[in-house]
Design a protein around this motif. Structure first.
Motif, PDB file in Angstrom:
ATOM      1  N   MET A  65       4.902 -27.150 -35.846  1.00  0.00           N
ATOM      2  CA  MET A  65       4.109 -26.248 -34.983  1.00  0.00           C
ATOM      3  C   MET A  65       4.726 -24.855 -34.992  1.00  0.00           C
ATOM      4  O   MET A  65       5.939 -24.710 -35.008  1.00  0.00           O
ATOM      5  CB  MET A  65       4.140 -26.756 -33.547  1.00  0.00           C
ATOM      6  N   ILE A  66       3.834 -23.962 -34.978  1.00  0.00           N
ATOM      7  CA  ILE A  66       4.280 -22.571 -34.899  1.00  0.00           C
ATOM      8  C   ILE A  66       4.286 -22.201 -33.413  1.00  0.00           C
ATOM      9  O   ILE A  66       3.334 -22.445 -32.679  1.00  0.00           O
ATOM     10  CB  ILE A  66       3.313 -21.643 -35.656  1.00  0.00           C
ATOM     11  N   GLN A  67       5.339 -21.603 -33.051  1.00  0.00           N
ATOM     12  CA  GLN A  67       5.421 -21.149 -31.645  1.00  0.00           C
ATOM     13  C   GLN A  67       5.179 -19.626 -31.602  1.00  0.00           C
ATOM     14  O   GLN A  67       5.741 -18.889 -32.413  1.00  0.00           O
ATOM     15  CB  GLN A  67       6.801 -21.427 -31.064  1.00  0.00           C
ATOM     16  N   ILE A  68       4.370 -19.259 -30.683  1.00  0.00           N
ATOM     17  CA  ILE A  68       4.112 -17.822 -30.490  1.00  0.00           C
ATOM     18  C   ILE A  68       4.496 -17.493 -29.039  1.00  0.00           C
ATOM     19  O   ILE A  68       3.953 -18.081 -28.104  1.00  0.00           O
ATOM     20  CB  ILE A  68       2.642 -17.479 -30.738  1.00  0.00           C
ATOM     21  N   ARG A  69       5.404 -16.621 -28.931  1.00  0.00           N
ATOM     22  CA  ARG A  69       5.786 -16.172 -27.592  1.00  0.00           C
ATOM     23  C   ARG A  69       5.352 -14.698 -27.457  1.00  0.00           C
ATOM     24  O   ARG A  69       5.686 -13.881 -28.316  1.00  0.00           O
ATOM     25  CB  ARG A  69       7.281 -16.271 -27.402  1.00  0.00           C
ATOM     26  N   GLN A  70       4.718 -14.463 -26.375  1.00  0.00           N
ATOM     27  CA  GLN A  70       4.193 -13.107 -26.153  1.00  0.00           C
ATOM     28  C   GLN A  70       4.726 -12.622 -24.819  1.00  0.00           C
ATOM     29  O   GLN A  70       4.692 -13.335 -23.824  1.00  0.00           O
ATOM     30  CB  GLN A  70       2.661 -13.166 -26.148  1.00  0.00           C
ATOM     31  N   SER A  71       5.198 -11.384 -24.763  1.00  0.00           N
ATOM     32  CA  SER A  71       5.589 -10.782 -23.483  1.00  0.00           C
ATOM     33  C   SER A  71       4.692  -9.562 -23.258  1.00  0.00           C
ATOM     34  O   SER A  71       4.485  -8.752 -24.165  1.00  0.00           O
ATOM     35  CB  SER A  71       7.066 -10.411 -23.474  1.00  0.00           C
ATOM     36  N   PRO A  72       4.127  -9.490 -22.089  1.00  0.00           N
ATOM     37  CA  PRO A  72       3.189  -8.396 -21.855  1.00  0.00           C
ATOM     38  C   PRO A  72       3.917  -7.062 -21.678  1.00  0.00           C
ATOM     39  O   PRO A  72       5.097  -7.012 -21.389  1.00  0.00           O
ATOM     40  CB  PRO A  72       2.488  -8.806 -20.564  1.00  0.00           C
ATOM     41  N   ALA A  73       3.140  -6.002 -21.760  1.00  0.00           N
ATOM     42  CA  ALA A  73       3.689  -4.664 -21.500  1.00  0.00           C
ATOM     43  C   ALA A  73       3.714  -4.448 -19.990  1.00  0.00           C
ATOM     44  O   ALA A  73       2.765  -4.780 -19.287  1.00  0.00           O
ATOM     45  CB  ALA A  73       2.840  -3.608 -22.166  1.00  0.00           C
ATOM     46  N   LEU A  74       4.806  -3.951 -19.523  1.00  0.00           N
ATOM     47  CA  LEU A  74       4.914  -3.618 -18.083  1.00  0.00           C
ATOM     48  C   LEU A  74       5.107  -2.104 -17.951  1.00  0.00           C
ATOM     49  O   LEU A  74       6.006  -1.524 -18.572  1.00  0.00           O
ATOM     50  CB  LEU A  74       6.089  -4.352 -17.451  1.00  0.00           C
ATOM     51  N   ILE A  75       4.221  -1.529 -17.184  1.00  0.00           N
ATOM     52  CA  ILE A  75       4.312  -0.080 -16.949  1.00  0.00           C
ATOM     53  C   ILE A  75       4.921   0.113 -15.568  1.00  0.00           C
ATOM     54  O   ILE A  75       4.475  -0.486 -14.587  1.00  0.00           O
ATOM     55  CB  ILE A  75       2.928   0.586 -17.025  1.00  0.00           C
ATOM     56  N   GLY A  76       5.915   0.950 -15.475  1.00  0.00           N
ATOM     57  CA  GLY A  76       6.527   1.257 -14.187  1.00  0.00           C
ATOM     58  C   GLY A  76       6.038   2.603 -13.671  1.00  0.00           C
ATOM     59  O   GLY A  76       5.844   3.547 -14.434  1.00  0.00           O
ATOM     60  N   MET A  77       5.795   2.662 -12.372  1.00  0.00           N
ATOM     61  CA  MET A  77       5.341   3.915 -11.743  1.00  0.00           C
ATOM     62  C   MET A  77       6.190   4.164 -10.508  1.00  0.00           C
ATOM     63  O   MET A  77       6.330   3.284  -9.672  1.00  0.00           O
ATOM     64  CB  MET A  77       3.876   3.835 -11.331  1.00  0.00           C
ATOM     65  N   GLU A  78       6.710   5.354 -10.414  1.00  0.00           N
ATOM     66  CA  GLU A  78       7.407   5.789  -9.206  1.00  0.00           C
ATOM     67  C   GLU A  78       6.698   7.047  -8.721  1.00  0.00           C
ATOM     68  O   GLU A  78       6.469   7.970  -9.503  1.00  0.00           O
ATOM     69  CB  GLU A  78       8.867   6.109  -9.507  1.00  0.00           C
ATOM     70  N   SER A  79       6.362   7.042  -7.445  1.00  0.00           N
ATOM     71  CA  SER A  79       5.687   8.235  -6.902  1.00  0.00           C
ATOM     72  C   SER A  79       6.300   8.576  -5.555  1.00  0.00           C
ATOM     73  O   SER A  79       6.710   7.698  -4.800  1.00  0.00           O
ATOM     74  CB  SER A  79       4.188   7.995  -6.761  1.00  0.00           C
ATOM     75  N   GLY A  80       6.379   9.865  -5.286  1.00  0.00           N
ATOM     76  CA  GLY A  80       6.812  10.349  -3.978  1.00  0.00           C
ATOM     77  C   GLY A  80       5.634  10.971  -3.260  1.00  0.00           C
ATOM     78  O   GLY A  80       4.669  11.414  -3.881  1.00  0.00           O
TER      79      GLY A  80
END
Length: 187
Positions: free
Chosen positions: A4-19
């Motif tokens: 079996m082929i294993q596919i691992r995927q990690s999503p993109a995480l966008i960080g936002m900092e606001s004042g």
């Protein structure tokens, strides 16, 4: 087992900092312009006039003017003349009455030593010989009301906004990991 082929995927995480942003509201005070005009009070008056007539008093002290004295003497001479005539008539009547005892001529003319009296040349004396007349003019008062002018100019509020900071960044990049099956184990 099948490989079996294993596919691992990690999503993109966008960080936002606001004042938070900041509002600044400032309103300057209103500008006032005040103009006044003074009130005026004007009072006009004339000095009182005082008239003092003391001619009657001077006439009583000294006889007054020459014309007044002459008029008094002239009007008094007639009376003295008439009295003198009456006195002479009476003396003549006494002298004519020779039927009475005594020396009538000596009695009449011996006692007649009185000199002729001049008429009164001065005016009559009185407590009311000085006339005082005071003329007071009324005050003239004029009043002009002052004025007050107030102008207000409202200054508009000054609003300013300072944006808050906004920081957007990649906290995690997307990734795909494909894991092939282990081939060694099957051989």
């Amino acid at each position: 087992m099948q490989p079996m082929i294993q596919i691992r995927q990690s999503p993109a995480l966008i960080g936002m900092e606001s004042g938070l942003g900041e509002y600044s509201i400032r309103q300057p005070r209103a500008d006032l312009t005040i103009a006044t005009e003074r009130s005026e009070l004007d009072i006009q008056h004339e000095n009182p006039r005082v008239t003092i007539d003391q001619s009657k008093a001077w006439a009583a002290y000294t006889g007054g003017s020459v014309i007044e004295m002459n008029n008094r003497i002239y009007s008094g001479v007639r009376e003295i003349f008439l009295r003198g005539i009456a006195n002479r008539v009476e003396q003549g009547n006494r002298v004519a009455s020779i039927h009475q005892p005594g020396s009538m001529i000596a009695d009449v003319y011996g006692t007649d030593t009185e000199a002729g009296v001049l008429p009164e040349f001065r005016g009559p004396a009185s407590f009311d010989n000085v006339d005082i007349d005071v003329q007071v003019s009324p005050l003239q008062v004029s009043y002009r009301e002052g004025k007050l002018d107030i102008q207000a100019r409202v200054n508009p509020p000054e609003v300013s906004y300072q944006r808050g900071k906004l920081n957007i960044y990649m906290r995690q990049y997307p990734s795909i990991e494909i894991i092939p099956p282990a081939l060694d184990a099957m051989i």
